[in-house]
Design an enzyme around this catalytic site. Structure first.
Site, PDB file in Angstrom:
ATOM      1  N   GLU C  28       0.843  -1.197   0.000  1.00 54.04           N
ATOM      2  CA  GLU C  28       0.000   0.000   0.000  1.00 54.04           C
ATOM      3  C   GLU C  28       0.880   1.250   0.000  1.00 54.04           C
ATOM      4  OE1 GLU C  28      -2.117  -0.925   3.557  1.00 54.04           O
ATOM      5  OE2 GLU C  28      -2.897  -2.752   2.642  1.00 54.04           O
ATOM      6  N   LEU C  57      -6.037  -1.879  -0.819  1.00 54.51           N
ATOM      7  CA  LEU C  57      -5.824  -1.926   0.626  1.00 54.51           C
ATOM      8  C   LEU C  57      -6.318  -3.266   1.172  1.00 54.51           C
ATOM      9  CD1 LEU C  57      -6.750   1.129   2.844  1.00 54.51           C
ATOM     10  CD2 LEU C  57      -6.308  -1.155   3.723  1.00 54.51           C
ATOM     11  N   GLU C  59      -4.344  -6.646   2.915  1.00 52.56           N
ATOM     12  CA  GLU C  59      -3.078  -7.319   3.228  1.00 52.56           C
ATOM     13  C   GLU C  59      -3.070  -8.771   2.785  1.00 52.56           C
ATOM     14  OE1 GLU C  59      -4.536  -5.165   5.215  1.00 52.56           O
ATOM     15  OE2 GLU C  59      -3.004  -3.605   5.387  1.00 52.56           O
ATOM     16  N   GLN C  81       2.229  -2.047   5.847  1.00 52.32           N
ATOM     17  CA  GLN C  81       2.497  -0.685   6.306  1.00 52.32           C
ATOM     18  C   GLN C  81       2.953  -0.607   7.774  1.00 52.32           C
ATOM     19  OE1 GLN C  81      -0.674   2.423   5.566  1.00 52.32           O
ATOM     20  NE2 GLN C  81       0.656   2.543   3.780  1.00 52.32           N
ATOM     21  N   PHE C  82       2.310  -1.374   8.615  1.00 52.53           N
ATOM     22  CA  PHE C  82       2.710  -1.515  10.016  1.00 52.53           C
ATOM     23  C   PHE C  82       2.532  -2.992  10.368  1.00 52.53           C
ATOM     24  CE2 PHE C  82       1.644   2.918   9.817  1.00 52.53           C
ATOM     25  CZ  PHE C  82       2.418   3.558  10.774  1.00 52.53           C
ATOM     26  N   ASP C  84       1.289  -4.042  12.817  1.00 52.90           N
ATOM     27  CA  ASP C  84      -0.039  -4.083  13.434  1.00 52.90           C
ATOM     28  C   ASP C  84      -1.132  -4.411  12.413  1.00 52.90           C
ATOM     29  OD1 ASP C  84       0.674  -2.270  16.165  1.00 52.90           O
ATOM     30  OD2 ASP C  84       1.875  -1.893  14.377  1.00 52.90           O
ATOM     31  N   ILE C  86      -0.651  -6.528   9.843  1.00 50.91           N
ATOM     32  CA  ILE C  86      -0.305  -7.768   9.149  1.00 50.91           C
ATOM     33  C   ILE C  86      -1.331  -8.856   9.469  1.00 50.91           C
ATOM     34  CG2 ILE C  86       1.131  -8.987  10.862  1.00 50.91           C
ATOM     35  CD1 ILE C  86       3.216  -9.338   8.547  1.00 50.91           C
ATOM     36  N   PRO C  88      -4.617  -9.235   9.141  1.00 50.06           N
ATOM     37  CA  PRO C  88      -5.538  -9.730   8.118  1.00 50.06           C
ATOM     38  C   PRO C  88      -4.866 -10.765   7.206  1.00 50.06           C
ATOM     39  CG  PRO C  88      -5.635  -7.347   8.233  1.00 50.06           C
ATOM     40  CD  PRO C  88      -4.506  -7.789   9.124  1.00 50.06           C
ATOM     41  N   HIS C 128      -0.152   0.845  16.352  1.00 53.40           N
ATOM     42  CA  HIS C 128       0.975   1.223  15.498  1.00 53.40           C
ATOM     43  C   HIS C 128       2.310   0.996  16.202  1.00 53.40           C
ATOM     44  CE1 HIS C 128      -2.335   3.487  13.638  1.00 53.40           C
ATOM     45  NE2 HIS C 128      -1.628   3.468  12.523  1.00 53.40           N
TER      46      HIS C 128
END
Lengths: 376, 361, 323
Positions: C28, C57, C59, C81-82, C84, C86, C88, C128
């Site tokens: 993303e 968007l 994951e 992206q984070f 946090d 991951i 999904p 995050h």
């Protein structure tokens, strides 16, 4: 019930108590290891034949016991429900080692230095024994013997001493030395090394040497023999169990490569590695050290130009491989540099004569200089 | 939206003139459907006899599976789910490989690592499936995407059931494929049930194919019991993908005539009458009538063929059963490209226990 | 050249994409925008939008498509992206990425790197700032790599991209811009599966990784004044672990402090502690101590109190020394 040191086979006649794994008064179960005994061949743990309380330990640590002698007395637990179980006897030591406050590291140190933890004054919090406490106790104990130190001759050391004396007294040993060019062996090893590496296997010159020895022994059976001193016969052996002298922390051990004549380079090198590992790790079984017919010692890895090895009696010969190093040699009347080593063969002159020994050694030299012949 | 456009009339086959295939091909299709059916039937019996531990039959879905695979080229990659006997066999997977997998023996190409009925074989471009629902859809997207980047002429196809369309994985993969016009086919066998839950509990839309429009891709609803309709719909989807017109969602409407797996009893959630009426639409019965009408087939040939296949299948099961289980070391293979120290350690431990004969009863 | 850690990520990706046409980057905001942390900044301009891909968007689709791409010969480096976010993709990672080689008997082996920033220190709160390494170390088939500095990051990421096993590559956000160091130009590799002795010492061993290496080094410096010689081992690769280095250090010092940001219970420290009790028990002079994040979600306001600080590490060292 008296538990005796029973015949554990393979001609073991005596042993030395290494350590007791149980204490007096302790309740032991059937098959629970009682004591570790070191014999001339292996270390064995003797399992309890019964369940019961340890009444008395008869054979003390670091003493010798012979087969048939009593090791310990055990009061058996009755299987009958209604019987009164015997009263446990209290242990001798006032403090059990497990009750002493000490870190695992300090316990190991105490074990290694043979320091009695119960006698160590702990300086850690709550009187906990720390490494330093054990070390200072050890230093304290060692002070009177500062100039000289007495180390009891025991275990494998004593065994080696006795065997060497025995061999020297009983055999008529002669050593002859031959020079051999090892360049081809090293080259051959280099060629095979990669495929061995890929499979995680080691290939050492010893593989080739044992291979060459077996090949030569087949031609000279008198070197793969034994003198039966009672009957006066020479016993020629048609099987080739090659002992490999292996230095370990405890002393020299000679694990056997059995049936070496049936092995290709791969199996042989694997077996060598396996037996060496077992020797170093102290996991050799009786079978691993019995029935050798000829021995090889590879002293050269450490150094030493020429050696006179002692026969591993009742075998009749032993081959020592000495240091391999680059030396100038004369070849076709010119001087060249080659990887050279001296091979020392000690043989029992009672069984064979020098000419045969010399021819045997020539044969080994010939094969090692053309190593493609070894496993052909 | 092409929904329904390719559907044949449910009860009667098309007239012979419109057949898209030669007589030889038609008979091949029929043969593959019968192999799939008999493999499933014999496996279910073998399970009851205790010869097979677990199995997932695709009885009733042969037209959907065989017809779609028949429309593909060998270089196309197939991502089956776990109900794929017809898929594997239509790709000409030999019965030996098929049943070695079911038994997980030492000759299983998956080394006994995967559960029964999870067939895969890279030499056939069948990617060994997992058990979670629809996780393989995005893999099919990824493979087709990479092929597209490499300008290779191939498509991928992923198989799943009606229940799968409810999963987040379905949404993620179809959406992604739509955005990038990936040359892939999403092949849904709407067999009316996700274990016990009927399709009207999965979604409020009547036709699953309608879902395609939300992703901006082509959706096709086809009679999944009509092997030729399925063949044509898949063939068209493949051409669409290769033309660069993006993915297709195919809904093949069919019925799972058997249990979900060998540990399911459909009588707990549906009636006998329903099953009996579904058997009247048996895709194999229907196709054999069609072939008979064309003069290509008769009862006698049918019996001979079925007997022969039954023998072959029985033999394959018996043989697979006799092949030993894998060696202990295989338990630790293929976790990583090379074995790390901790697996070496655990392998040695496992070997010791295999070596020791003493077992606590 | 002197780089920050996030620039080192960029440098490693750039080098590998240049060297190997198979390498693609997806995730993303990674393309035009260059990533929310700018880790992929400028890559799309150089390598085009076919190799640096802005994805929807989702994951699970990012990881799933990466798996597929790799089966067809590409080497995808996916950015989550984070860490946090991951979760999904958990099914894709735990059921697919890690097990595909195994379940297919070695026929299909995904060669994928998943990069994700992790950890506290940037006021990210519950969503995050997490440290999720344990989930992945616990999953057979994955490798887990966590660099502690820019140069380390470049070398380890390069090795991760070349490694044929799936790698979860976790980058400490706290380190992204806070440290600058000399990073070798061009090709630079640090082998996976090897720990690094960041500071040799003889009295206490600290076993740690990621941004906690810095925290531990600070603590070690302070302990010099108390005549305590601290060894700091940077684990670098959590799976597979360099057991030899860890055990050798434990045997040398006999006193162990483990430091990580992730929660204590079932954290990576628990595993090291168990391993040392199996492999170095007789050498331990004191119980193994863990200094970790607390067993709570990561708080927003008190994030600094949540993460191990040099003070907490120093207290642990003093405790083990006094034992």
């Amino acid at each position: 019930m008296e538990i005796k040191f029973s015949d554990i086979g393979e001609g073991v006649a005596e042993g030395e108590i290494v350590r007791w794994l149980v204490r007096e008064g302790e309740l032991v179960k059937e098959d629970q290891p009682l004591v570790e005994i070191m014999t001339d061949k292996v270390n064995v743990e003797i399992p309890s034949p019964t369940s019961g309380h340890i009444v008395k330990i008869i054979a003390q640590e670091n003493t010798r016991v012979f087969v048939g002698e009593t090791l310990v007395e055990i009061a058996e637990l009755s299987t009958r429900q209604d019987s009164v179980s015997p009263k446990p006897v209290l242990p001798n030591s006032e403090i059990e080692p497990s009750q002493i406050l000490a870190s695992p590291s300090a316990r190991r140190l105490a074990r290694d230095l043979r320091v009695d933890l119960a006698k160590v004054h702990g300086t850690g919090p709550g009187g906990r024994v720390r490494d330093d406490d054990v070390s200072s106790m050890h230093r304290l104990l060692a002070i009177p013997d500062k100039m000289e130190e007495r180390i009891p001759l025991k275990g494998i050391r004593r065994e080696i001493a006795e065997r060497m004396t025995n061999s020297t007294m009983k055999t008529a040993s002669v050593t002859i030395v031959e020079e051999v060019e090892m360049g081809q062996v090293l080259k051959q090893r280099e060629t095979l090394k990669e495929s061995f590496d890929q499979r995680g296997r080691k290939l050492t010159p010893l593989t080739f040497i044992i291979g060459a020895v077996v090949k030569a022994l087949k031609l000279f059976p008198y070197l793969n023999a034994e003198l039966d001193e009672t009957s006066g016969d020479i016993l020629l052996k048609r099987y080739y169990n090659i002992g490999m002298a292996t230095a370990t922390e405890k002393g020299l051990l000679v694990p056997i490569i059995k049936g070496a004549e049936n092995m290709g380079p791969e199996e042989l090198s694997q077996k060598i590695e396996e037996q060496a590992t077992k020797a170093r790790e102290g996991t050799l079984q009786l079978d691993d050290v019995s029935d050798g017919t000829f021995s090889v010692t590879n002293i050269g890895a450490i150094g030493g130009l020429i050696s006179t090895p002692i026969i591993n009696h009742p075998q009749v010969a032993i081959l020592a491989v000495n240091k391999i190093e680059s030396r100038p040699i004369s070849r076709h009347d010119t001087i060249s540099i080659a990887k050279m080593s001296y091979l020392s063969l000690t043989f029992d002159h009672r069984v064979l004569d020098g000419d045969m020994a010399a021819r045997f050694l020539q044969e080994i030299k010939r094969t090692l200089e053309q190593p493609s012949l070894i496993f052909a | 939206m092409n929904a329904g456009s390719l559907s044949l009339t449910p009860s009667k086959p098309r007239p012979a003139v419109s057949s898209p295939l030669t007589g030889k091909q038609l008979l091949r299709l029929y043969y593959l459907m019968i192999v799939s059916r008999i493999a499933d039937e014999r496996a279910l019996i073998a399970h009851k006899q205790g010869r097979i531990g677990f199995y997932v039959p695709a009885v009733g879905e042969e037209a959907a599976e065989v017809g779609s695979v028949f429309a593909l080229s060998p270089e196309d990659w197939i991502f089956p789910d776990y109900r794929g006997s017809g898929i594997a066999l239509a790709r000409e997977m030999p019965l030996k490989i098929f049943f070695d997998q079911v038994l997980g023996n030492i000759e299983d190409v998956l080394k006994g690592h995967s559960m029964p009925s999870h067939w895969g074989d890279s030499s056939l471009n069948i990617v060994a499936p997992s058990s979670p629902i629809c996780t393989h859809l995005s893999h099919a997207v990824g493979v087709a995407w990479a092929a597209m980047m490499k300008r290779e002429k191939m498509v991928t196809i992923s198989y799943f059931g009606d229940g799968g369309t409810s999963s987040g994985e379905f949404h993620g993969a179809v959406n992604l494929a739509g955005v990038f016009k990936i040359p892939t086919i999403f092949f849904c066998r709407n067999n009316q049930y996700a274990i016990s839950v009927p399709v009207d509990r999965q979604t409020a839309v009547t036709n699953l194919a309608e879902k395609a429009s939300a992703y901006g891709i082509t959706g096709v609803r086809v009679d999944g019991n009509d092997v030729l309709a399925v063949y044509l719909a898949t063939k068209e989807a493949r051409q669409r993908a290769l033309r660069g017109d993006g993915p297709t969602f195919i809904e093949a409407v069919t019925y799972r005539l058997g249990p979900h797996t060998t540990i399911d009893d459909p009588m707990k959630y549906r009636g006998k009458t329903e099953e009996e009426s579904a058997w009247k639409r048996d895709p194999i019965l229907r196709f054999s009538e069609y072939l008979t009408t064309l003069g290509l087939w008769d009862m006698e040939k049918d019996q001979v063929l079925r007997n022969k296949i039954k023998e072959d299948v029985n033999l394959a099961i018996t043989n697979a059963k006799e092949v030993p289980k894998p060696e202990i070391d295989s338990l630790f293979e293929d976790v990583y490209s090379t074995s790390p120290w901790h697996l070496d350690e655990q392998r040695m431990e496992a070997r010791r226990f295999v070596a020791s004969k003493r077992q606590i009863q | 050249m002197e780089l920050t850690l996030v620039q080192a990520v960029n440098d490693a990706l750039r080098e590998e994409m240049k060297r190997d046409q198979r390498v693609v980057v997806l995730g993303e905001d990674v393309g035009k925008y260059g990533g929310v942390f700018k880790a992929t900044d400028g890559l799309q301009a150089v390598f085009g939008n076919e190799r640096v891909i802005d994805t929807p968007l989702n994951e699970q689709a990012i990881v799933g498509a990466s798996i597929g791409m790799s089966l067809k010969g590409l080497v995808p480096v996916a950015e989550i992206q984070f860490i946090d976010f991951i979760h999904p993709a958990f099914d894709q990672i735990v059921s697919e990425l890690s097990k595909m080689r195994y379940r297919s008997g070695g026929q299909y082996a995904p060669h994928v790197v998943i990069r994700a920033p992790f950890g506290a220190g940037t006021k990210g709160g519950p969503y995050h700032s997490q440290s999720s390494e344990s989930y992945f170390v616990h999953t057979a088939g994955l490798k887990v790599v966590i660099p502690s500095s820019p140069a380390e990051c470049k070398g380890l990421l390069t090795s991760s991209i070349r490694d044929t096993d799936p790698v979860i590559f976790m980058e400490s956000k706290r380190l992204y811009r806070s440290v600058r160091e000399e990073v070798p130009e061009g090709e630079y590799l640090v082998p996976l599966g090897k720990a690094r002795n960041a500071r040799p010492g003889k009295d206490v061993t600290i076993l740690t990784y990621g941004s906690m290496v810095q925290v531990s080094m600070k603590a070690a410096e302070v302990m010099c004044e108390e005549d305590v010689d601290v060894e700091v081992i940077d684990i670098r690769t959590l799976m597979p672990l360099d057991i030899e280095t860890v055990v050798a250090s434990a045997k040398k010092t006999g006193r162990i402090v483990i430091v990580h940001e992730a929660p204590k219970t079932m954290g990576f420290g628990a595993e090291i502690s168990a391993l040392l009790s199996e492999k170095a028990f007789d050498y331990l002079k004191a119980p193994i101590i863990r200094v970790t994040g607390y067993d709570t979600p990561v708080p927003f306001s008190l994030e600094d109190q949540y993460s191990p600080s040099p003070e907490r590490v120093i207290a642990a060292i003093r405790n083990t020394m006094a034992y």
